[in-house]
Design a protein around this motif. Structure first.
Motif, PDB file in Angstrom:
ATOM      1  N   PHE A 184       5.541   4.853 -11.143  1.00  0.00           N
ATOM      2  CA  PHE A 184       4.328   4.055 -11.265  1.00  0.00           C
ATOM      3  C   PHE A 184       4.039   3.759 -12.735  1.00  0.00           C
ATOM      4  CE2 PHE A 184      -0.319   3.671 -11.502  1.00  0.00           C
ATOM      5  CZ  PHE A 184      -0.506   2.628 -10.627  1.00  0.00           C
ATOM      6  N   PHE A 230       4.838 -19.373 -20.398  1.00  0.00           N
ATOM      7  CA  PHE A 230       4.358 -18.744 -19.159  1.00  0.00           C
ATOM      8  C   PHE A 230       4.696 -19.640 -17.970  1.00  0.00           C
ATOM      9  CE2 PHE A 230       1.166 -18.411 -15.809  1.00  0.00           C
ATOM     10  CZ  PHE A 230       1.292 -17.077 -15.494  1.00  0.00           C
ATOM     11  N   TYR A 290       4.170 -19.514 -13.760  1.00  0.00           N
ATOM     12  CA  TYR A 290       3.637 -18.815 -12.583  1.00  0.00           C
ATOM     13  C   TYR A 290       4.780 -18.482 -11.618  1.00  0.00           C
ATOM     14  CZ  TYR A 290       0.745 -17.930  -8.460  1.00  0.00           C
ATOM     15  OH  TYR A 290       0.163 -17.359  -7.369  1.00  0.00           O
ATOM     16  N   ILE A 306      13.068   2.835  11.112  1.00  0.00           N
ATOM     17  CA  ILE A 306      12.795   2.158   9.829  1.00  0.00           C
ATOM     18  C   ILE A 306      14.105   1.650   9.229  1.00  0.00           C
ATOM     19  CG2 ILE A 306      12.073   2.588   7.428  1.00  0.00           C
ATOM     20  CD1 ILE A 306       9.933   4.510   8.684  1.00  0.00           C
ATOM     21  N   LEU A 363       0.913 -21.109   2.739  1.00  0.00           N
ATOM     22  CA  LEU A 363       0.402 -20.002   1.935  1.00  0.00           C
ATOM     23  C   LEU A 363       0.073 -18.752   2.754  1.00  0.00           C
ATOM     24  CD1 LEU A 363      -1.599 -20.039  -1.169  1.00  0.00           C
ATOM     25  CD2 LEU A 363      -2.756 -18.940   0.725  1.00  0.00           C
ATOM     26  N   ARG A 417       3.199 -17.010   3.799  1.00  0.00           N
ATOM     27  CA  ARG A 417       3.839 -16.393   2.625  1.00  0.00           C
ATOM     28  C   ARG A 417       3.143 -15.115   2.225  1.00  0.00           C
ATOM     29  NH1 ARG A 417       3.282 -21.440  -0.229  1.00  0.00           N
ATOM     30  NH2 ARG A 417       1.988 -20.357  -1.748  1.00  0.00           N
ATOM     31  N   TRP A 418       1.829 -15.192   2.142  1.00  0.00           N
ATOM     32  CA  TRP A 418       1.072 -14.027   1.684  1.00  0.00           C
ATOM     33  C   TRP A 418       1.167 -12.862   2.662  1.00  0.00           C
ATOM     34  CZ3 TRP A 418      -4.050 -15.348  -1.344  1.00  0.00           C
ATOM     35  CH2 TRP A 418      -3.701 -16.090  -2.476  1.00  0.00           C
ATOM     36  N   TYR A 445       4.493 -11.294   1.942  1.00  0.00           N
ATOM     37  CA  TYR A 445       4.488 -10.528   0.685  1.00  0.00           C
ATOM     38  C   TYR A 445       3.717  -9.222   0.847  1.00  0.00           C
ATOM     39  CZ  TYR A 445       5.807 -15.091  -1.323  1.00  0.00           C
ATOM     40  OH  TYR A 445       6.421 -16.283  -1.595  1.00  0.00           O
ATOM     41  N   LEU A 446       2.524  -9.345   1.451  1.00  0.00           N
ATOM     42  CA  LEU A 446       1.699  -8.139   1.614  1.00  0.00           C
ATOM     43  C   LEU A 446       2.396  -7.122   2.508  1.00  0.00           C
ATOM     44  CD1 LEU A 446      -1.841  -9.755   1.977  1.00  0.00           C
ATOM     45  CD2 LEU A 446      -1.054  -8.330   0.096  1.00  0.00           C
ATOM     46  N   ILE A 500       5.072  -5.359   0.542  1.00  0.00           N
ATOM     47  CA  ILE A 500       4.512  -4.408  -0.441  1.00  0.00           C
ATOM     48  C   ILE A 500       3.990  -3.160   0.288  1.00  0.00           C
ATOM     49  CG2 ILE A 500       2.768  -4.039  -2.227  1.00  0.00           C
ATOM     50  CD1 ILE A 500       2.838  -7.085  -2.723  1.00  0.00           C
ATOM     51  N   TYR A 501       3.227  -3.385   1.354  1.00  0.00           N
ATOM     52  CA  TYR A 501       2.694  -2.232   2.094  1.00  0.00           C
ATOM     53  C   TYR A 501       3.831  -1.405   2.703  1.00  0.00           C
ATOM     54  CZ  TYR A 501      -1.916  -4.465   1.732  1.00  0.00           C
ATOM     55  OH  TYR A 501      -3.075  -5.023   1.256  1.00  0.00           O
ATOM     56  N   ILE A 521       5.135   0.800   0.083  1.00  0.00           N
ATOM     57  CA  ILE A 521       4.178   1.879  -0.222  1.00  0.00           C
ATOM     58  C   ILE A 521       4.199   2.941   0.882  1.00  0.00           C
ATOM     59  CG2 ILE A 521       1.711   2.421  -0.456  1.00  0.00           C
ATOM     60  CD1 ILE A 521       1.384  -0.313  -1.825  1.00  0.00           C
ATOM     61  N   ILE A 522       4.253   2.489   2.127  1.00  0.00           N
ATOM     62  CA  ILE A 522       4.148   3.446   3.240  1.00  0.00           C
ATOM     63  C   ILE A 522       5.491   4.088   3.572  1.00  0.00           C
ATOM     64  CG2 ILE A 522       3.630   3.654   5.719  1.00  0.00           C
ATOM     65  CD1 ILE A 522       1.501   1.422   5.238  1.00  0.00           C
ATOM     66  N   PHE A 523       6.527   3.271   3.679  1.00  0.00           N
ATOM     67  CA  PHE A 523       7.812   3.807   4.160  1.00  0.00           C
ATOM     68  C   PHE A 523       8.766   4.220   3.043  1.00  0.00           C
ATOM     69  CE2 PHE A 523       6.622   0.667   7.601  1.00  0.00           C
ATOM     70  CZ  PHE A 523       6.116   1.636   8.447  1.00  0.00           C
ATOM     71  N   GLY A 524       8.395   3.942   1.811  1.00  0.00           N
ATOM     72  CA  GLY A 524       9.276   4.309   0.699  1.00  0.00           C
ATOM     73  C   GLY A 524       9.394   5.822   0.568  1.00  0.00           C
ATOM     74  N   ASN A 560      -3.447 -21.367 -10.220  1.00  0.00           N
ATOM     75  CA  ASN A 560      -2.535 -20.236 -10.050  1.00  0.00           C
ATOM     76  C   ASN A 560      -3.218 -18.910 -10.369  1.00  0.00           C
ATOM     77  OD1 ASN A 560      -0.374 -21.764  -9.210  1.00  0.00           O
ATOM     78  ND2 ASN A 560       0.330 -22.167 -11.287  1.00  0.00           N
ATOM     79  N   PHE A 571      -5.084 -13.081  -4.279  1.00  0.00           N
ATOM     80  CA  PHE A 571      -4.012 -12.273  -3.670  1.00  0.00           C
ATOM     81  C   PHE A 571      -4.211 -10.799  -4.016  1.00  0.00           C
ATOM     82  CE2 PHE A 571       0.122 -10.200  -3.629  1.00  0.00           C
ATOM     83  CZ  PHE A 571       0.617 -10.597  -2.397  1.00  0.00           C
ATOM     84  N   PHE A 616      -4.873  -7.818  -1.465  1.00  0.00           N
ATOM     85  CA  PHE A 616      -3.976  -6.655  -1.481  1.00  0.00           C
ATOM     86  C   PHE A 616      -4.779  -5.350  -1.616  1.00  0.00           C
ATOM     87  CE2 PHE A 616      -1.874  -3.588  -4.321  1.00  0.00           C
ATOM     88  CZ  PHE A 616      -0.880  -3.153  -3.465  1.00  0.00           C
ATOM     89  N   LEU A 675      -5.921   0.560   4.591  1.00  0.00           N
ATOM     90  CA  LEU A 675      -4.814   1.449   4.984  1.00  0.00           C
ATOM     91  C   LEU A 675      -5.075   2.873   4.503  1.00  0.00           C
ATOM     92  CD1 LEU A 675      -1.741  -0.832   4.223  1.00  0.00           C
ATOM     93  CD2 LEU A 675      -2.425   0.019   6.466  1.00  0.00           C
ATOM     94  N   PHE A 730      -4.623   6.455   6.353  1.00  0.00           N
ATOM     95  CA  PHE A 730      -3.629   7.436   5.907  1.00  0.00           C
ATOM     96  C   PHE A 730      -4.229   8.637   5.162  1.00  0.00           C
ATOM     97  CE2 PHE A 730       0.650   5.754   6.619  1.00  0.00           C
ATOM     98  CZ  PHE A 730       0.344   4.497   7.095  1.00  0.00           C
ATOM     99  N   LEU A 758       0.062  12.621 -11.424  1.00  0.00           N
ATOM    100  CA  LEU A 758      -0.081  11.192 -11.136  1.00  0.00           C
ATOM    101  C   LEU A 758      -0.026  10.950  -9.624  1.00  0.00           C
ATOM    102  CD1 LEU A 758      -0.424   8.409 -12.429  1.00  0.00           C
ATOM    103  CD2 LEU A 758       2.063   8.185 -12.406  1.00  0.00           C
ATOM    104  N   LEU A 771      -3.069   9.149  -7.612  1.00  0.00           N
ATOM    105  CA  LEU A 771      -2.855   7.935  -6.813  1.00  0.00           C
ATOM    106  C   LEU A 771      -2.960   8.193  -5.316  1.00  0.00           C
ATOM    107  CD1 LEU A 771       0.229   6.519  -8.756  1.00  0.00           C
ATOM    108  CD2 LEU A 771      -2.099   5.666  -8.850  1.00  0.00           C
ATOM    109  N   TRP A 780      -1.340   7.982  -2.759  1.00  0.00           N
ATOM    110  CA  TRP A 780      -0.350   7.365  -1.874  1.00  0.00           C
ATOM    111  C   TRP A 780       1.006   8.066  -1.917  1.00  0.00           C
ATOM    112  CZ3 TRP A 780      -0.791   4.535   2.239  1.00  0.00           C
ATOM    113  CH2 TRP A 780      -1.931   3.749   2.413  1.00  0.00           C
ATOM    114  N   HIS A 794       1.528   8.810   2.013  1.00  0.00           N
ATOM    115  CA  HIS A 794       2.242   7.719   2.703  1.00  0.00           C
ATOM    116  C   HIS A 794       3.157   8.248   3.804  1.00  0.00           C
ATOM    117  CE1 HIS A 794       6.382   7.987   0.931  1.00  0.00           C
ATOM    118  NE2 HIS A 794       5.739   8.730   0.067  1.00  0.00           N
ATOM    119  N   TYR A 854       2.638   8.379   7.991  1.00  0.00           N
ATOM    120  CA  TYR A 854       2.898   7.384   9.048  1.00  0.00           C
ATOM    121  C   TYR A 854       3.597   8.023  10.239  1.00  0.00           C
ATOM    122  CZ  TYR A 854       7.798   7.169   7.594  1.00  0.00           C
ATOM    123  OH  TYR A 854       9.095   7.495   7.315  1.00  0.00           O
TER     124      TYR A 854
END
Lengths: 511, 472
Positions: A6, A185, A187, A446, A477, A480-481, A484-485, A488-489, A492-495, B7, B14, B18, B25, B29, B154, B158, B160, B164, B167
């Motif tokens: 992190f 820059f 995006y 998984i 959009l 897509r979102w 992406y979400l 990411i989740y 975070i959860i299954f990693g 953007n 976003f 998130f 979540l 959890f 850390l 955090l 998580w 995590h 689950y």
């Protein structure tokens, strides 16, 4: 500092923010500062001193070579050889002293003597940056690239931190301008880079680390887990290595993309390769490219190899004889690929000589195979034949890796194969024995889900000839979102990370 | 410029989505166990009204099996809160108390002196229970710094990286709040019985160890807190704790507390005055069961009543938690009591005054052969005893007869989104009546089929437990 931590992402986030907040011409200063901070957190003072010493040697040598190359070519050559020897010498000394001492001890044993093996630790990324620097020195000598005369800008290029974990081995020409001139820059760069980072984390933390549990359980006790278990371990290790290494590269390339820097790709769907030669053009591309540009081609162009070519044509005929110097050059390259991984015979054979021999043999026997295919009326254009070729290529790759994974030595790899081939226990696939390999039902689901996701994305890229990110970017959009979400989740959860796991290091980090 | 702003706005939205998703979540959890599965003292604390607790207890498991807020309330009208957590060590005691003091201004705080008996958590899960069950705050960070190795901190900040993996174990109460966690107000009902002998060390070991620096610093910190927050500080030790060297440490604690003029209720030594029966009052060697807890709670409550002026808040607004805790206690005690009963008349009489029960009485087949008193049982449930002549099935909800089946019929009861009960009286293929009770409770299907005899089924909606499920 590890690139799955992190704290590393906080560091990258701050670096990206600062990068775009300051004027474009000064942006390389942020990269230089980030390089130094990363090295400060990754190495001891002594190792950083060695790194800086080698960097200054490279810098001084390239500036000198650039200034005298035209006027005093012999002097430039001498400096080139010296600088390469210094960089290479430190890499070999710090990484492979154990190997050389073992060889020396074998010789000394004949006269009843021996010497202790010194233990050194190597700076992070030494195998990668040493090759980049050597390539840069040679390119300057050959006049194929310009010389960076600003020592600080040189440090910004030569210490580019994301590549220090597992590469890719970027050539000066590919990244220098982008690093030192700064990037506007974008995006798209930022979001695409972030997406690739998350994808890499998914490969590493969700897939690779789970496969590692199975592989480690079996390889740690192959007498308890013989036969089918060994096959499972070998197959899983091939996928573990791919998801680990390519996951790391995804993170690295993704971070670079966020800075607007385009690093060379290191993987191109290797499991879609239909031959071993093609496989190695798709796997660890930058290492193969480096050896091709800086070892194989110079060797083949050398007077010695020209002479060998002439003699072999006389001895074996024009068609066969002209290939002999290439094969010798290939064997040298493959030996060096194996040796680059570390001074151990399991590496030299497992990911070096073995593949070299198979590739050369397949070239030698190609006419015979073609005749056999014609005789058997095999349709080589059929999809089934291509699938067969891919499975065959995977099997050969897996075979080499089975020695590569045998950290205890080459004999251990042989013992594993004996175990795999001589013990007949297919029932373990059906009687619940596989549940005892460290993964529970959740983990298996998984693995299957994310394995299919990875395979699906690979097939999409293969057939659509377009990146998955581009395809998703063309969607609405909300869709897509959500994707992406969800990804990411999922990471975070299954990693596999945190206090219960030891997922900090990458396999290729130690090379 | 316009596109950059667009953007930027997209990135902000976003990120906000998130974060919101992650927060949602996290609620699923998050760590929800301080005293056992889905029983969290912190959840109970955070659902309290502000400034209602007059008495607060803090300590490890010895405390959460003895100090029962429901009993303090029911019998003395005291608003006592039990801030005990498994393995609560010195740092956790201080941090938990700080957490309590954010919303409560107790007059009296009682600390379990067994915190002096250990310096480190014995099991990793207790580190989680004490550190990450607490809401994120400077207080929780401080506790993590004191309890966790620097390289792991850390992960704890955090959360998580730790939670995590849950689950694999998500259950119903990860998605909805377990009411029991709130009802018990930090107390744990234990019903086991471990027969042991009293330790004579409490009398024979009279020497003491000098108080360690960590213990001294802990007591000093608590004394300082009591001055800052203006509460009376009392230390106590529950019965059955101090053997051998532990007794020597406790003697040292007592010496130091005497020096400071702080009350120490050594119930370990005064177990005779508490009325402890070592044959019946323990759940395991050192933890008391409910029956032992009743005695300890009574002893402490009487002491507080005799020495302090603590208001009786019964009937006042804002003390719903204690009312609920007392109600829950009544139900859980009834469950323990009734589930062991052999006579249906006793069962009927025992559950008569309890709300939120669903009772199914069924008479099928040759029930007249039963040796038990069917007529009295029916009467106790408010059913006409004459009904035993015809047989049938009766449903009593909250003491009221809501359904009677003298022929085939189906009756469905829905408790919540997932728990349902279906009671039916049908004719079997062989021509006899039979009663079928199917209960989908916590995803598990419980089917009771009565074809021959008197059957009694009692379900308690408060405790979510089946009090009686048997043929007589």
């Amino acid at each position: 500092m590890n690139i799955t931590e992190f704290s590393f992402f906080i560091f990258v986030g701050i670096a990206v923010l600062l990068y775009y907040l300051i004027p474009i011409k000064a942006r390389w200063v942020v990269l230089l500062s980030a390089n130094l901070y990363f090295l400060y957190n990754s190495n001891s003072w002594v190792l950083n001193g060695i790194w800086l010493g080698c960097a200054l040697v490279t810098y001084g040598a390239t500036v000198a070579i650039g200034s005298i190359r035209e006027k005093k070519p012999k002097g430039a050559k001498a400096i080139t050889v010296l600088a390469v020897l210094v960089v290479l010498g430190f890499m070999l000394a710090l990484k492979d002293i154990g190997f050389f001492t073992a060889l020396l001890n074998r010789a000394l044993r004949l006269i009843g003597k021996g010497c202790p093996t010194p233990v050194f630790s190597a700076p992070i990324g030494i195998s990668y940056y040493s090759l980049v620097w050597i390539g840069y020195i040679l390119d300057v000598f050959w006049g194929t690239c310009t010389v960076e005369k600003n020592p600080f800008k040189f440090l910004a290029f030569c210490g580019y931190f994301p590549t220090y974990t597992s590469g890719p081995i970027a050539k000066y020409q590919d990244v220098h301008d982008s690093i030192v001139n700064g990037n506007k820059f974008s995006y798209k760069n930022l979001t695409f880079g972030a997406q690739r980072v998350v994808w890499g984390l998914m490969k590493k933390l969700v897939i690779s680390e789970r496969l590692a549990i199975v592989v480690n359980t079996i390889y740690e006790d192959t007498y308890r887990y013989p036969g089918v278990y060994v096959w499972i371990a070998m197959i899983c290790f091939a996928f573990q290595l791919y998801t680990d290494f390519s996951g790391c590269i995804d993170i690295v390339i993704g971070i670079a993309e966020m800075f607007g820097i385009k690093l060379p790709e290191n993987f191109d769907l290797p499991f879609m390769a239909t031959s071993l030669a093609e496989f190695w053009r798709r796997w660890h591309i930058t290492l193969g490219g480096w050896l091709r540009d800086y070892i194989l081609y110079p060797i083949l162009k050398s007077d010695l190899f020209q002479k060998i070519g002439a003699k072999s044509k006389k001895a074996f005929g024009k068609k066969f004889g002209k290939k002999v110097p290439t094969w010798i050059g290939l064997m040298i390259s493959w030996f060096l690929i194996g040796f680059w991984h570390g001074g151990q015979w399991n590496y030299i054979i497992g990911v070096g000589i073995f593949f070299g021999v198979v590739i050369i043999l397949s070239e030698m026997l190609e006419p015979a195979f073609n005749k056999l295919k014609a005789f058997l009326k095999i349709n080589t254009e059929a999809a089934s034949y291509r699938i067969f070729q891919r499975v065959r290529t995977f099997f050969i790759f897996m075979t080499g890796l089975s020695f590569f994974r045998s950290y205890d030595g080459f004999t251990y790899g042989i013992a594993n194969w004996k175990n795999a081939l001589t013990v007949y226990n297919p029932w373990v696939l059906f009687d619940g024995s596989l549940d005892k390999l460290g993964l529970d039902q959740h983990d298996i689901y998984i693995l299957i889900f994310f394995g299919l996701l990875l395979a699906g994305s690979g097939l999409l890229v293969h057939f659509k000839k377009k990146s998955v990110r581009e395809i998703i970017a063309g969607q609405n959009l909300v869709f897509r979102w959500i994707l992406y979400l969800a990804l990411i989740y999922a990471v975070i959860i299954f990693g596999c990370y945190g206090v219960e796991f030891d997922s900090a290091s990458f396999i290729y980090q130690k090379f | 410029m316009k596109s950059t702003l667009q953007n930027l706005l997209k990135a902000v939205i976003f990120t906000a989505i998130f974060c919101l998703g992650l927060a949602g979540l996290y609620e699923i959890f998050r760590w929800k166990d301080t005293n056992g599965p889905y029983v969290s003292t912190f959840d109970s604390l955070y659902s309290q009204n502000e400034d209602v607790a007059d008495v607060v207890f803090a300590g490890p498991s010895y405390t959460y099996v003895t100090m029962n807020p429901a009993q303090f309330w029911e019998e003395y009208g005291m608003a006592a809160f039990n801030m005990a957590i498994s393995g609560q060590d010195k740092n956790s005691t201080v941090a938990s108390l700080r957490e309590v003091l954010k919303t409560q201004t107790p007059d009296i705080v009682l600390i379990d002196a067994s915190g002096t008996l250990f310096d480190e958590h014995e099991v990793q899960s207790n580190v989680y229970r004490n550190t990450i069950s607490m809401k994120l705050s400077a207080n929780s960070f401080k506790l993590i710094n004191a309890s966790v190795k620097p390289e792991d901190r850390l992960d704890f900040y955090l959360r998580w990286p730790i939670i995590h993996t849950r689950y694999k174990e998500l259950e119903r109460y990860d998605f909805i709040q377990n009411p029991t966690s709130i009802y018990t107000a930090g107390y744990m009902y234990e019903w086991g019985c471990y027969e042991r002998a009293a330790s004579m060390d409490v009398f024979t070991v009279t020497d003491s160890f000098e108080l360690s620096e960590t213990n001294k610093a802990w007591i000093d910190e608590l004394v300082e807190m009591s001055k800052q927050h203006d509460f009376e500080l009392i230390f106590y030790l529950t019965p059955g704790i101090g053997d051998g060297d532990w007794r020597r440490i406790i003697n040292g604690v007592k010496d130091y507390l005497d020096e400071l003029g702080i009350t120490f209720l050594d119930m370990d030594k005064d177990y005779i005055m508490v009325g402890v029966d070592f044959a019946t009052d323990f759940n395991d060697y050192r933890h008391m069961n409910y029956f032992g807890g009743v005695k300890v709670t009574k002893y402490v409550a009487e002491y507080l009543k005799a020495h302090y002026d603590i208001s009786d808040h019964r009937g006042e607004e804002g003390y719903e938690l204690w009312e609920t805790a007392a109600m829950y206690r009544k139900h859980i005690v009834a469950w323990n009591h009734v589930s062991a009963m052999q006579d249906p008349v006793d069962v009927a009489q025992s559950v008569a005054g309890i709300d939120n029960l669903i009772v199914v009485v069924s008479l099928e087949g040759n029930y007249m052969d039963s040796e038990c008193n069917i007529a009295d049982t029916l009467e106790a449930f408010g059913i006409d005893p004459q009904a035993m002549q015809t047989g049938g099935t009766w449903v009593i909800e909250n003491g009221q007869l809501t359904r009677s089946f003298d022929n085939t019929d189906i009756y469905r009861i829905k408790f919540n989104n997932i728990d349902t009960m279906e009671i039916s009286r049908i004719i079997s293929s062989s021509g006899y009546y039979l009663t079928n009770v199917t209960m989908d409770q916590n995803y598990y299907r419980n089917t009771i089929l009565n074809t021959d005899g008197m059957y009694l089924f009692v379900y308690d909606k408060v405790t979510d437990k089946v009090l009686c499920n048997r043929e007589f």
